[in-house]
Design a protein around this motif. Structure first.
Motif, PDB file in Angstrom:
ATOM      1  N   ASP A 114      -5.750 -12.783  17.477  1.00 12.17           N
ATOM      2  CA  ASP A 114      -4.445 -13.440  17.364  1.00 12.17           C
ATOM      3  C   ASP A 114      -3.537 -12.895  18.466  1.00 12.17           C
ATOM      4  N   PRO A 115      -2.995 -13.754  19.353  1.00 10.35           N
ATOM      5  CA  PRO A 115      -2.223 -13.260  20.503  1.00 10.35           C
ATOM      6  C   PRO A 115      -1.042 -12.383  20.121  1.00 10.35           C
ATOM      7  N   ALA A 116      -0.313 -12.755  19.069  1.00  4.26           N
ATOM      8  CA  ALA A 116       0.866 -11.970  18.686  1.00  4.26           C
ATOM      9  C   ALA A 116       0.450 -10.593  18.165  1.00  4.26           C
ATOM     10  N   ARG A 117      -0.565 -10.559  17.304  1.00  2.61           N
ATOM     11  CA  ARG A 117      -1.015  -9.271  16.780  1.00  2.61           C
ATOM     12  C   ARG A 117      -1.628  -8.421  17.892  1.00  2.61           C
ATOM     13  N   ALA A 118      -2.372  -9.073  18.797  1.00  4.65           N
ATOM     14  CA  ALA A 118      -2.983  -8.333  19.894  1.00  4.65           C
ATOM     15  C   ALA A 118      -1.921  -7.652  20.749  1.00  4.65           C
ATOM     16  N   GLU A 119      -0.792  -8.326  20.961  1.00  7.24           N
ATOM     17  CA  GLU A 119       0.290  -7.739  21.756  1.00  7.24           C
ATOM     18  C   GLU A 119       0.910  -6.545  21.026  1.00  7.24           C
ATOM     19  N   THR A 120       1.106  -6.683  19.726  1.00 10.72           N
ATOM     20  CA  THR A 120       1.643  -5.571  18.936  1.00 10.72           C
ATOM     21  C   THR A 120       0.691  -4.381  18.958  1.00 10.72           C
ATOM     22  N   TYR A 121      -0.586  -4.661  18.804  1.00 15.12           N
ATOM     23  CA  TYR A 121      -1.574  -3.586  18.809  1.00 15.12           C
ATOM     24  C   TYR A 121      -1.653  -2.890  20.168  1.00 15.12           C
ATOM     25  N   THR A 122      -1.458  -3.630  21.225  1.00  9.24           N
ATOM     26  CA  THR A 122      -1.488  -3.011  22.552  1.00  9.24           C
ATOM     27  C   THR A 122      -0.373  -1.980  22.686  1.00  9.24           C
ATOM     28  N   ARG A 123       0.803  -2.278  22.137  1.00 10.13           N
ATOM     29  CA  ARG A 123       1.906  -1.307  22.169  1.00 10.13           C
ATOM     30  C   ARG A 123       1.560  -0.081  21.319  1.00 10.13           C
ATOM     31  N   ARG A 124       0.978  -0.297  20.151  1.00 17.43           N
ATOM     32  CA  ARG A 124       0.618   0.829  19.294  1.00 17.43           C
ATOM     33  C   ARG A 124      -0.551   1.622  19.871  1.00 17.43           C
ATOM     34  N   TYR A 125      -1.421   0.944  20.600  1.00 23.09           N
ATOM     35  CA  TYR A 125      -2.551   1.612  21.233  1.00 23.09           C
ATOM     36  C   TYR A 125      -2.077   2.647  22.253  1.00 23.09           C
ATOM     37  N   ALA A 126      -0.992   2.337  22.929  1.00 23.32           N
ATOM     38  CA  ALA A 126      -0.442   3.299  23.888  1.00 23.32           C
ATOM     39  C   ALA A 126      -0.040   4.592  23.185  1.00 23.32           C
ATOM     40  N   THR A 127       0.471   4.473  21.956  1.00 23.39           N
ATOM     41  CA  THR A 127       0.794   5.666  21.163  1.00 23.39           C
ATOM     42  C   THR A 127      -0.485   6.379  20.735  1.00 23.39           C
ATOM     43  N   TYR A 128      -1.488   5.592  20.320  1.00 24.14           N
ATOM     44  CA  TYR A 128      -2.760   6.178  19.885  1.00 24.14           C
ATOM     45  C   TYR A 128      -3.366   7.047  20.977  1.00 24.14           C
ATOM     46  N   LEU A 129      -3.304   6.587  22.212  1.00 28.21           N
ATOM     47  CA  LEU A 129      -3.914   7.327  23.314  1.00 28.21           C
ATOM     48  C   LEU A 129      -3.272   8.698  23.535  1.00 28.21           C
ATOM     49  N   ARG A 130      -2.080   8.903  23.005  1.00 28.02           N
ATOM     50  CA  ARG A 130      -1.397  10.188  23.160  1.00 28.02           C
ATOM     51  C   ARG A 130      -1.785  11.190  22.078  1.00 28.02           C
ATOM     52  N   LEU A 131      -2.461  10.700  21.014  1.00 28.17           N
ATOM     53  CA  LEU A 131      -2.735  11.571  19.874  1.00 28.17           C
ATOM     54  C   LEU A 131      -3.699  12.695  20.226  1.00 28.17           C
ATOM     55  N   TYR A 132      -4.762  12.371  20.937  1.00 28.65           N
ATOM     56  CA  TYR A 132      -5.772  13.391  21.203  1.00 28.65           C
ATOM     57  C   TYR A 132      -5.178  14.541  22.022  1.00 28.65           C
ATOM     58  N   GLU A 133      -4.448  14.202  23.054  1.00 25.26           N
ATOM     59  CA  GLU A 133      -3.839  15.246  23.883  1.00 25.26           C
ATOM     60  C   GLU A 133      -2.864  16.086  23.067  1.00 25.26           C
ATOM     61  N   ALA A 134      -2.113  15.429  22.172  1.00 28.96           N
ATOM     62  CA  ALA A 134      -1.125  16.146  21.371  1.00 28.96           C
ATOM     63  C   ALA A 134      -1.791  17.073  20.347  1.00 28.96           C
ATOM     64  N   LEU A 135      -2.912  16.631  19.757  1.00 31.77           N
ATOM     65  CA  LEU A 135      -3.559  17.394  18.692  1.00 31.77           C
ATOM     66  C   LEU A 135      -4.604  18.379  19.214  1.00 31.77           C
ATOM     67  N   HIS A 136      -5.027  18.211  20.441  1.00 28.24           N
ATOM     68  CA  HIS A 136      -6.079  19.055  21.016  1.00 28.24           C
ATOM     69  C   HIS A 136      -5.812  20.552  20.857  1.00 28.24           C
ATOM     70  N   PRO A 137      -4.595  21.046  21.096  1.00 30.51           N
ATOM     71  CA  PRO A 137      -4.361  22.493  20.941  1.00 30.51           C
ATOM     72  C   PRO A 137      -4.621  23.003  19.523  1.00 30.51           C
TER      73      PRO A 137
END
Length: 495
Positions: free
Chosen positions: A465-488
């Motif tokens: 779904d184009p609208a949901r895909a766009e929303t998920y893309t924004r949230r995905y950018a946050t997801y990509l920061r989790l590993y670096e933040a939690l790694h320590p």
């Protein structure tokens, strides 16, 4: 003539019977468990696996006359030492087992990641077979000294059937002791690492005959003596074939205990990040780019169990779908990092652990369920993007496995990937069908695996779904920061 094919999984064994056209005629299933301990040890009793295999095989043999060939596929990246009769000397170390983390670390100190990539074809973790072998050699020297062969799960089942210790090229490449050019064991590497080559099974093609079934086993299964048994292939290449993803660039995604993408390639490719190597294919002229997410369906089973949504030990997918659909627009900033047992692609970190981030008072069970589904799908997108580095254009993505039962999860995955997701008819049988295809080629009924493209018909297509895909893309950018933040937190020094 009919083919009996076994698919020996993590939670149970399925067997199917097909005709010489590859049509599914009958199937049976028997479950078993695994033992998980707090110290990261996860193992299974090979005798339990063989008992279940014997049961489903006998059930189908009693219902289907004319079985003239047997083939096996099974879970990969396990290790079991066996004696000359094929009897296990220890419980089988599961692919989920992490007891060899110290050996993986010691190997990394001796052979840094860049050198591992060159010598082993990939950077290994505790979930790989090689560190498990080193653990067995150093921690259980008496057992190691008595071992006749060191086998993965499929190879152990084939040895039970035939008395022969053989492995296909895909299975051999999973040991990471395999020479991709010579397509044989890397003898100098084995000698350097202190692993006697004679402990490894003989390498054969997936479509070669391993031998004929042993008379006592034939009697137990209700089969005539002398039935040929094919070498077969592990679950990754067998599902790749059984899903119909047999052409260059074809993709299948297996939604099982772990989740992985398989991408068919004409060449093994080369990871620019120098971490990941391809596996061999059932077709000896091709390769599979294997992109695994360590806990996929296992994560959903965990949260369902935690929330009491698994009556009689089985996830109530209908109820899960209703709950997840009802909170689609209420997630706010809730995200789940799905690293319940470490992670493979693309972080390759045995120590990573899961976390809910962004929990609020308004969140309840339905939100937790959806967060787990979304978190796994975000990790899938991250893994698939990593795979793009190999330069292979991707074609249709076909979904197989137990995780295809829930429709909401499939739609979430399509929305987050931003690509159509196709489920095939009988998706849980793809591995067994791939194993049966090995027998059909071996026995001369098929020239190659091409017929599987048409045989594995697409059942349902989930369009993003184009609208949901766009929303998920924004949230995905946050997801990509989790590993670096939690790694320590995962790698902090403990007192």
């Amino acid at each position: 003539m009919r083919i009996l094919a076994f698919d020996v999984g993590t939670s149970g064994v399925k067997a199917v019977v097909t005709d010489t056209e590859g049509r599914l005629l009958d199937s049976a299933f028997c479950s078993y468990g695994l033992r998980a301990k707090e110290n990261g040890w996860v193992d299974q009793d090979l005798d339990d696996i063989l008992t279940a295999t014997r049961h489903v095989g006998r059930t189908l043999a009693d219902r289907n006359a004319g079985i003239g060939g047997v083939s096996v596929t099974a879970q990969m990246f396990n290790l079991v030492p066996v004696d000359p009769a094929g009897r296990p000397l220890l419980p089988m170390l599961s692919w989920l087992d992490q007891r060899s983390a110290g050996e993986a670390a010691a190997l990394a100190a001796r052979m840094p990641p860049d050198l591992q990539f060159e010598r082993l074809g990939a950077v290994v973790s505790a979930k790989d077979i090689l560190p498990k072998i080193l653990w067995l050699r150093d921690r259980e020297p008496e057992v190691f000294g008595r071992a006749f062969k060191l086998l993965d799960c499929k190879e152990a089942v084939v040895m039970w059937l035939t008395g022969r210790a053989v492995v296909d090229h895909a299975g051999a490449s999973a040991y990471r002791l395999y020479d991709q050019v010579r397509r044989d064991w890397d003898w100098p590497l084995c000698q350097e690492l202190g692993i006697p080559v004679q402990l490894l099974p003989e390498i054969r093609r997936a479509t070669d005959l391993a031998g004929t079934i042993l008379d006592p086993v034939a009697e137990q299964l209700g089969l005539p003596p002398g039935v040929p048994v094919v070498v077969g292939a592990g679950d990754v290449p067998a599902s790749q074939a059984g899903s119909g993803a047999v052409g260059s660039g074809d993709v299948h995604v297996s939604l099982g205990t772990a989740i992985y993408f398989g991408v068919t390639m004409d060449q093994p490719g080369r990871d620019p990040a120098r971490r990941l190597g391809a596996l061999a294919h059932v077709d000896s002229g091709r390769w599979i780019l294997w992109l695994e997410i360590a806990t996929g369906g296992a994560a959903l089973a965990w949260i369902a169990r935690t929330l009491g949504l698994d009556p009689e030990g089985r996830v109530d997918y209908d109820r899960v779908d209703r709950l997840v659909a009802g909170c689609q627009d209420q997630m706010q900033d809730l995200i789940f990092a799905p690293w319940l047992s470490g992670e493979r692609v693309p972080v390759f970190d045995d120590h990573a652990r899961a976390a809910f981030v962004g929990l609020g008072l308004a969140h309840g069970p339905a939100h937790l369920l959806r967060a787990v589904m979304e978190g796994v799908a975000f990790q899938m997108r991250w893994a698939l993007e990593y795979g793009h580095q190999f330069g292979q254009d991707l074609a249709t993505i076909r979904a197989v496995g137990g995780g295809t039962i829930g429709t909401q999860w499939l739609q979430i995955i399509a929305d987050i990937l931003g690509r159509p997701l196709h489920t095939i008819t009988n998706p849980q049988d793809a591995g067994a069908i791939g194993a049966a295809a090995c027998a059909l080629v071996a026995l001369g009924h098929w020239p190659d695996f091409t017929p599987l493209k048409a045989r594995a018909t697409i059942d349902t297509t989930y369009q993003p779904d184009p609208a949901r895909a766009e929303t998920y893309t924004r949230r995905y950018a946050t997801y990509l920061r989790l590993y670096e933040a939690l790694h320590p937190l995962y790698h902090r020094e403990t007192p």
